[in-house]
Enzyme design. Structure first.
Site, short mmCIF file in Angstrom:
data_model
loop_
_atom_site.label_atom_id
_atom_site.label_comp_id
_atom_site.label_asym_id
_atom_site.label_seq_id
_atom_site.Cartn_x
_atom_site.Cartn_y
_atom_site.Cartn_z
N GLY A 95 0.81 -1.21 0.00
CA GLY A 95 0.00 0.00 0.00
C GLY A 95 0.84 1.26 0.00
N SER A 169 -5.80 7.45 5.13
CA SER A 169 -4.37 7.20 5.11
C SER A 169 -3.62 8.52 4.96
CB SER A 169 -4.02 6.29 3.93
OG SER A 169 -2.62 6.15 3.79
N GLN A 171 -0.77 8.47 3.59
CA GLN A 171 0.09 8.24 2.42
C GLN A 171 -0.38 9.01 1.19
OE1 GLN A 171 -0.06 3.98 2.32
NE2 GLN A 171 1.51 3.75 3.88
N SER A 198 -2.31 9.08 11.40
CA SER A 198 -0.94 8.73 11.02
C SER A 198 -0.07 9.94 10.66
CB SER A 198 -0.96 7.74 9.84
OG SER A 198 -1.75 6.62 10.13
N ASP A 332 0.29 0.75 12.84
CA ASP A 332 1.04 -0.48 12.59
C ASP A 332 1.42 -1.20 13.88
OD1 ASP A 332 0.87 -0.21 9.89
OD2 ASP A 332 2.91 0.53 9.59
N LYS A 359 -6.16 -2.09 5.71
CA LYS A 359 -4.74 -2.46 5.58
C LYS A 359 -4.63 -3.72 4.73
CE LYS A 359 -2.76 0.75 8.16
NZ LYS A 359 -1.66 1.61 7.67
#
Length: 446
Positions: A95, A169, A171, A198, A332, A359
């Site tokens: 991912g 996310s 990201q 995150s 995580d 995830k």
């Protein structure tokens, strides 16, 4: 008499390895990267970067990276070869690679086919696709809109602003930030939505951008006024009140050493707390920006004895108690903490982790199911996991499912330290982030 500790060398940070290789590949010139992680996920990122035009060569411990000329290039990058096939960006199950590299490739030119393993095609990408579409990228979906696989036609970041949420996310934002220095104009990226998860991973992205001389400013809103602040001072994100102004500087090549990985070290730190012998982890930066450094604080709250020494981080066996903990910043770590919670004397509630459901697997449900195999009682809500410990069945054989998820395999192994005969359906899945895990784990269980 105190036993000598088991000594473990922390593997290199996966998060920093991804970002370092991307920055080096986007830089002009040659960078030498030392101690980068070798794992399945990092291989995916390396392959995507070479598909975009970088060169990455192994020389012993070093990765020698020759950056792309003028950014990522896909099929028909020059506009003169319309029949040229798109360049393949295969994500498998990574991912991180998918979100970061989609943002980065969109900052280049040409066509790219973005695809992965079956599970990767189930993981949402609509937020990032929407932001990139707003910047001028075109998408042709082969299946469901907003999901892989798709063919992306990139022509650089054409607009001057973009919006993104951090609800699913961080990201998505990191992908945009990493691509933005390649534009030929300044770009403002604003965080919207209702909540942000995150954040520490965004801090890692900013750190790598700074280290590779990509210029940016972070602004926060005070009343009606936007004010520039040092990025390291930002500890939490309030949607609507933070934005990033990225300059069109590109990146500079540099020599770089990747620090140790707190995520993958968490299993060994936990082993020191729940096992019979102290564990000393070497190679971790105690002042790291990695969000998973929070494992020290979480274990300490549960009653673990943790000391930062010149040699490393020392964790000694302790009587543990349950806690209530918000893990939105360090998702995580949830499988590690869920396993440790089974060793505690009272219940543990892990909150603000709804994003775990998207995830490698639905990690929230997986943690509840697998920890319950140890006779503990577990419960999930929409965004939390509760573990109510019971007497662990010492000597019993317990077969755990990994769901092909590296973090499930490594965290469930902690139950060996309770005297359970642990078996896993796919121990090899640790290769995604930590191929040497079982060799190190033998030191713990010897």
């Amino acid at each position: 008499m105190t036993q000598d500790p088991i000594i473990i060398n922390a593997p290199a940070s996966k998060s920093l390895s991804h970002r370092t290789l991307i920055a080096a590949s986007l830089a002009n010139g040659v960078s030498e990267i030392s101690s980068a992680l070798r794992s399945d996920d990092i291989t995916r990122t390396r392959d995507c970067l070479t598909a975009c035009g970088a060169s990455i060569e192994e020389k012993g411990d070093l990765l020698v990276v020759t950056g792309m000329e003028d950014g990522p290039k896909g099929g028909n990058a020059d506009g003169k070869h319309k029949d040229e096939a798109p360049h393949e960006l295969f994500m498998h199950e990574s991912g991180t690679t998918c979100r970061l590299m989609t943002g980065v490739a969109a900052a280049g030119k040409g066509t790219f086919r973005v695809h992965g393993a079956e599970r990767m095609h189930e993981r949402p990408m609509a937020e990032l696709v929407s932001a990139l579409s707003g910047l001028g990228t075109k998408f042709a979906f082969e299946g469901k809109e907003g999901f892989l696989p798709f063919v992306m036609t990139a022509n650089g970041y054409k607009k001057k602003s973009a919006e993104i949420t951090l609800e699913e996310s961080s990201q998505y934002l990191s992908g945009l930030l990493l691509g933005a220095p390649l534009a030929d104009h300044e770009i403002t990226i604003s965080v919207t939505g209702k909540k942000a998860v995150s954040w520490p991973y965004v801090a890692l992205t900013l750190r790598i951008m700074e280290d590779f001389k990509a210029e940016f400013e972070v602004e926060v809103k005070e009343g009606r006024v936007w004010k520039a602040v040092p990025w390291r001072s930002v500890k939490n994100v309030t949607p609507g009140k933070i934005r990033f102004i990225v300059k069109p500087t590109g990146y500079d090549a540099t020599g770089y050493r990747v620090e140790g990985d707190w995520s993958n070290a968490s299993y060994f730190l936990a082993a020191g707390a729940v096992g019979k012998r102290p564990v000393l982890i070497k190679g971790l930066a105690a002042d790291s920006l990695q969000g998973d450094r929070a494992i020290m604080d979480i274990l300490s709250q549960m009653g673990a004895s943790i000391k930062v020494t010149f040699e490393g981080i020392l964790v000694e066996p302790s009587r543990l108690r349950g806690i209530q903990v918000d893990m939105g910043r360090c998702p995580d770590l949830v499988p590690t903490v869920a396993a440790v919670a089974a060793f505690a004397s009272t219940p543990t509630t892990i909150g603000n982790v709804a994003h775990l459901r998207i995830k490698e697997t639905d990690r929230l449900a997986a943690c509840a199911t697998e920890v319950a195999r140890t006779q503990c009682e577990t419960e999930t809500t929409s965004d939390s996991l509760i573990v109510r410990p019971a007497r662990l069945p010492r000597g019993h054989a317990v077969s755990f499912k990994t769901y092909n998820d590296h973090r499930m395999a490594m965290s469930m192994s902690l139950f060996q330290l309770a005297g359970l005969d642990v078996s896993l359906d796919n121990p090899a899945c640790v290769g995604k982030s930590f191929p040497g895990f079982w060799d190190e784990w033998k030191k713990i269980t010897a």
